[in-house]
Design a protein around this motif. Structure first.
Motif: not given
Length: 185
Positions: A65-88
Motif C-alpha cells: 500500500v503506497e502512502g502509509v502514514t503514522s501517528k502516535p496512538g494511545p498509551s497505557q500503564t499497568d501498575p500490577v505488572n509495571k507495563g508502560q506501553s505506547k503505540t503508533c
C-alpha cells in the motif's frame, strides 16, 4: 469497522498483559523511616516513541500500500505488572492498516521466554518466530487481526514490541517490521 478499532485496542492493551499478568498486586508496605531504594522511587524510564521505531514506508512496502502514514496512538500503564506501553497507528488507503506497540516492564524481572510463554498460553495457535528479538510469537484472531510480538531485554528492562494488523497479514509480512522495531530499541 471492527478491524480498525480492534487493531488499536489490541495493540494498546493486550501487551500490557504479557508481562506476567498473573501477578497479584503487592500488599501496601508498612510505613518505614528508611527511604526506598533509588530504583524503586525513581520514575519509570520513558518508552521510546513507537513511530520512531518503524516507518510508514516500511509498513506500506510489507502490505503493498503506497502512502502509509503514522501517528502516535494511545498509551497505557499497568501498575500490577509495571507495563508502560505506547503505540503508533499506521494508516493507508483511507483506513488503519496496523499498530505498533512498545511496552517496557520497568522493575519487573520477567524474562523474554516467560513473556512469550505467557502469550502462547493465552492465544491458541500461537507459533514461535525465530530470529526476532530474544523470542517472538505470531498468532491470529480469525476475522479481525494478526499479531507478531517479540520480547527483548533493553537496557536491563524487559520489553515487548508487537505489530497488530489485519488477519490477512502473514508471519512473513510482519516479522521484518517487528524485527526492525526491536532492533531500533
Amino acid at each position: 469497522m471492527r478491524t480498525k478499532r480492534g487493531i488499536v485496542a489490541i495493540a494498546a492493551l493486550a501487551f500490557l498483559a504479557a508481562g506476567c499478568s498473573d501477578e497479584k498486586p503487592a500488599a501496601a508496605p508498612a510505613p518505614s523511616s528508611t527511604p526506598a531504594p533509588a530504583s524503586l522511587s525513581a520514575p519509570m524510564a520513558e518508552v521510546k516513541e513507537p513511530c520512531s521505531l518503524l516507518s510508514g514506508e516500511a509498513v506500506g512496502k510489507a502490505i503493498s500500500v503506497e502512502g502509509v502514514t503514522s501517528k502516535p496512538g494511545p498509551s497505557q500503564t499497568d501498575p500490577v505488572n509495571k507495563g508502560q506501553s505506547k503505540t503508533c497507528v499506521f494508516s493507508g488507503g483511507g483506513k488503519e492498516v496496523g499498530a505498533l506497540a512498545a511496552t517496557r516492564y520497568e522493575g519487573n524481572k520477567v524474562t523474554p521466554a516467560e513473556m512469550i510463554a505467557s502469550i502462547k498460553t493465552k492465544k491458541a495457535g500461537a507459533v514461535e518466530v525465530p530470529g526476532v528479538g530474544e523470542g517472538a510469537v505470531y498468532y491470529t484472531e480469525p476475522g479481525t487481526t494478526a499479531t507478531l510480538a517479540a520480547a527483548k531485554i533493553v537496557g536491563g528492562v524487559p520489553t515487548l514490541v508487537s505489530y497488530v494488523g489485519p488477519d490477512k497479514m502473514t508471519q512473513e509480512m510482519m516479522a521484518p517490521l517487528v524485527k526492525q522495531a526491536v532492533d531500533a530499541q
